[in-house]
Write an enzyme that holds these catalytic residues in place. Structure first.
Site, PDB file in Angstrom:
ATOM      1  N   LEU A  15      99.658  24.256  82.238  1.00 30.91           N
ATOM      2  CA  LEU A  15     101.106  24.290  82.416  1.00 30.91           C
ATOM      3  C   LEU A  15     101.649  25.523  81.715  1.00 30.91           C
ATOM      4  O   LEU A  15     101.392  25.692  80.518  1.00 30.91           O
ATOM      5  CB  LEU A  15     101.761  23.022  81.854  1.00 30.91           C
ATOM      6  CG  LEU A  15     101.474  21.733  82.636  1.00 30.91           C
ATOM      7  CD1 LEU A  15     102.028  20.533  81.884  1.00 30.91           C
ATOM      8  CD2 LEU A  15     102.069  21.799  84.039  1.00 30.91           C
ATOM      9  N   HIS A  30      97.803  28.127  70.083  1.00 32.87           N
ATOM     10  CA  HIS A  30      97.792  26.761  69.562  1.00 32.87           C
ATOM     11  C   HIS A  30      96.542  26.585  68.700  1.00 32.87           C
ATOM     12  O   HIS A  30      95.428  26.873  69.164  1.00 32.87           O
ATOM     13  CB  HIS A  30      97.752  25.744  70.701  1.00 32.87           C
ATOM     14  CG  HIS A  30      98.922  25.822  71.626  1.00 32.87           C
ATOM     15  ND1 HIS A  30     100.065  25.076  71.452  1.00 32.87           N
ATOM     16  CD2 HIS A  30      99.131  26.569  72.748  1.00 32.87           C
ATOM     17  CE1 HIS A  30     100.924  25.353  72.420  1.00 32.87           C
ATOM     18  NE2 HIS A  30     100.372  26.257  73.221  1.00 32.87           N
ATOM     19  N   VAL A  31      96.705  26.120  67.485  1.00 28.76           N
ATOM     20  CA  VAL A  31      95.542  25.887  66.612  1.00 28.76           C
ATOM     21  C   VAL A  31      95.414  24.432  66.171  1.00 28.76           C
ATOM     22  O   VAL A  31      94.517  24.091  65.409  1.00 28.76           O
ATOM     23  CB  VAL A  31      95.567  26.808  65.368  1.00 28.76           C
ATOM     24  CG1 VAL A  31      95.437  28.261  65.772  1.00 28.76           C
ATOM     25  CG2 VAL A  31      96.821  26.576  64.529  1.00 28.76           C
ATOM     26  N   ARG A  32      96.315  23.571  66.643  1.00 30.68           N
ATOM     27  CA  ARG A  32      96.273  22.150  66.303  1.00 30.68           C
ATOM     28  C   ARG A  32      96.441  21.941  64.793  1.00 30.68           C
ATOM     29  O   ARG A  32      97.101  22.729  64.130  1.00 30.68           O
ATOM     30  CB  ARG A  32      94.991  21.497  66.836  1.00 30.68           C
ATOM     31  CG  ARG A  32      94.660  21.834  68.279  1.00 30.68           C
ATOM     32  CD  ARG A  32      95.822  21.623  69.210  1.00 30.68           C
ATOM     33  NE  ARG A  32      95.404  21.785  70.605  1.00 30.68           N
ATOM     34  CZ  ARG A  32      96.246  21.983  71.597  1.00 30.68           C
ATOM     35  NH1 ARG A  32      97.548  22.070  71.362  1.00 30.68           N
ATOM     36  NH2 ARG A  32      95.804  22.099  72.834  1.00 30.68           N
ATOM     37  N   ASN A  44     104.318  22.785  68.578  1.00 29.65           N
ATOM     38  CA  ASN A  44     104.405  21.470  69.227  1.00 29.65           C
ATOM     39  C   ASN A  44     103.314  20.517  68.753  1.00 29.65           C
ATOM     40  O   ASN A  44     102.496  20.022  69.515  1.00 29.65           O
ATOM     41  CB  ASN A  44     104.412  21.584  70.755  1.00 29.65           C
ATOM     42  CG  ASN A  44     103.203  22.298  71.320  1.00 29.65           C
ATOM     43  OD1 ASN A  44     102.581  23.118  70.655  1.00 29.65           O
ATOM     44  ND2 ASN A  44     102.863  21.985  72.555  1.00 29.65           N
ATOM     45  N   HIS A  92      91.710  21.176  73.716  1.00 26.92           N
ATOM     46  CA  HIS A  92      91.768  19.706  73.795  1.00 26.92           C
ATOM     47  C   HIS A  92      90.339  19.174  73.728  1.00 26.92           C
ATOM     48  O   HIS A  92      89.411  19.831  74.226  1.00 26.92           O
ATOM     49  CB  HIS A  92      92.389  19.241  75.109  1.00 26.92           C
ATOM     50  CG  HIS A  92      93.853  19.453  75.227  1.00 26.92           C
ATOM     51  ND1 HIS A  92      94.786  18.663  74.593  1.00 26.92           N
ATOM     52  CD2 HIS A  92      94.558  20.379  75.924  1.00 26.92           C
ATOM     53  CE1 HIS A  92      95.998  19.082  74.891  1.00 26.92           C
ATOM     54  NE2 HIS A  92      95.887  20.123  75.695  1.00 26.92           N
ATOM     55  N   ALA A 149      96.665  19.432  79.744  1.00 31.29           N
ATOM     56  CA  ALA A 149      96.781  20.853  80.063  1.00 31.29           C
ATOM     57  C   ALA A 149      96.395  21.666  78.844  1.00 31.29           C
ATOM     58  O   ALA A 149      97.060  21.605  77.825  1.00 31.29           O
ATOM     59  CB  ALA A 149      98.212  21.173  80.493  1.00 31.29           C
ATOM     60  N   HIS A 198     100.755  34.144  71.396  1.00 30.41           N
ATOM     61  CA  HIS A 198     100.967  32.741  71.820  1.00 30.41           C
ATOM     62  C   HIS A 198      99.670  31.983  71.577  1.00 30.41           C
ATOM     63  O   HIS A 198      98.707  32.134  72.322  1.00 30.41           O
ATOM     64  CB  HIS A 198     101.330  32.670  73.299  1.00 30.41           C
ATOM     65  CG  HIS A 198     101.684  31.290  73.765  1.00 30.41           C
ATOM     66  ND1 HIS A 198     102.802  31.039  74.534  1.00 30.41           N
ATOM     67  CD2 HIS A 198     101.100  30.082  73.587  1.00 30.41           C
ATOM     68  CE1 HIS A 198     102.869  29.749  74.805  1.00 30.41           C
ATOM     69  NE2 HIS A 198     101.830  29.145  74.236  1.00 30.41           N
TER      70      HIS A 198
END
Length: 409
Positions: free
Chosen positions: A284, A81-83, A107, A316, A328, A79
């Site tokens: 979240l 996120h790498v943007r 996302n 972020h 989050a 899981h």
């Protein structure tokens, strides 16, 4: 018929806790008492809570045979996120340095909801890798109300491994998510037929359900009925945070598993309010009570093949976290393995880290295990206060503090 008892405490809240930013989700910060090597670094601004009695006892019983080096099969991150864009080029190398593969969250804005968009995104990730890297991004598609069976079969043919279910409004960039599971039901049945996994952000979004109860309520109201209608669907409850979720996954059929973050193993909700509001500890699903943290820790370190590593590393910009609507997301990729090792050692279960990090995930996904190795050593590393993140900086997990374990090879 599947049954799972869940206490449903209902109160009124005025907001789903979404952030309006254009990046993705995750976040938190360790507040448990660190091991001796970290404690020796001196006073810390991070409040401490006592270790669970079982973990303290285990640590005491093993103190005479302390492990200082651990070589394991190269792990994967299930899981991540790498943007995108310039910021992605700054964060991808951190994951590629330690992990063989990672499941990439879809996302973005706009969301990665088509096979072609996933292939294009994968190409951009590969282009961001350091020269000579063998890191393999595993792509997912964003499930929407309009996802069709035809798209499912296209995704399968192209090598996409899963679809991600974001209930609309549940987290960052989830406005395009599913509003009613009846709408993509044909696609979900096609996923079961094709052998594609469904990765679930397991929270309801109704404002009358208390923020701290939304994961438990999701299991009862959404996930159980879905599994009754599509019993062959392979489901990962991602970043579980509650006793209810840990117990549900442990007792569910073999087609249900869960990923677990380092922050939800080592933090409870006190971390959000320690000597003031702590935006870098906001995530979240939100951090829960200590009894839930203990249950998640126990699940991760139990040796059960149903639980595996998924960092939910989600960077972020510093300013987006420290704002009136703090986003989050926690960037754990550079130090995640050291923190997981700290958690497993605290639980007296270092010998189970390899299965959790390197075996259980690929086995559930039906993929081969990695064949090369990495070594962690008991060598404290000071976590930088920030890392480059495009035109900004990102504050990492455990910023400015020491992690007792380091990856050396």
């Amino acid at each position: 018929m599947l049954r799972f008892p869940v206490n449903m405490f209902r109160t009124s809240v005025s907001s789903s806790g979404r952030c309006a930013a254009t990046l993705a989700a995750g976040s938190s910060r360790i507040i448990v008492r660190p091991l001796a090597s970290a404690a020796a670094s001196g006073p810390s601004s991070r409040p401490r809570i006592p270790s669970p009695p079982s973990a303290t006892a285990a640590a005491a019983s093993s103190s005479s045979t302390q492990i200082n080096s651990l070589t394991i099969t190269r792990p994967d991150d299930w899981h991540l996120h790498v943007r995108d864009g310039k910021a992605m080029r700054d964060v991808v190398p951190h994951t590629a340095a330690h992990f063989g593969r990672a499941v990439i969250m879809p996302n973005l804005v706009p969301p990665v909801s088509s096979t072609q968009a996933a292939l294009d995104y994968r190409a951009r990730i590969l282009d961001a890798l350091p020269a000579g890297s063998s890191f393999n991004p595993l792509m997912t598609l964003y499930l929407t109300d309009r996802t069709t069976p035809e798209e499912v079969y296209r995704a399968k043919e192209a090598g996409v491994v899963a679809f991600k279910l974001y209930p609309a409004g549940a987290t960052t960039n989830s406005d395009s998510g599913v509003t009613d599971l009846e709408k993509p039901l044909a696609a979900l049945k096609a996923m079961s037929d094709a052998g594609l996994l469904l990765l679930v952000h397991g929270e309801v979004t109704e404002t009358e359900v208390d923020m701290f109860d939304r994961e438990a309520v999701f299991i009862q109201r959404k996930l159980l009925p879905l599994l009754e209608r599509v019993p062959g669907l392979r489901v990962v409850m991602e970043h579980i945070t509650t006793k209810e979720a840990a117990e549900f996954v442990a007792s569910a059929p073999s087609n249900v598993a869960a990923s677990i973050t380092p922050q939800h193993m080592l933090m409870n909700r006190n971390a959000l309010f320690a000597k003031g509001l702590r935006p870098h500890n906001y995530c979240l699903p939100i951090l829960k009570r200590e009894k839930h943290r203990e249950a998640v820790m126990a699940a991760a370190t139990s040796g059960s093949p149903k639980f595996f590593l998924g960092t939910d590393s989600a960077p972020h910009p510093k300013g987006a976290k420290e704002s009136s609507c703090g986003c989050a997301g926690m960037f754990s990729a550079p130090v995640a393995l050291g923190i997981y090792a700290t958690a497993f050692e605290q639980a007296g279960a270092l010998e189970r880290l390899e299965a959790f990090a390197s075996f259980n995930g690929p086995d559930f996904y039906g993929l081969p295990r990695n064949t090369d190795k990495i070594t962690l050593v008991r060598q404290p590393q000071r976590v930088p206060d920030s890392y480059a993140f495009g035109d900004n900086v990102v504050v990492p997990m455990w910023a400015g503090e020491e992690v007792a374990w380091s990856v050396v090879a």
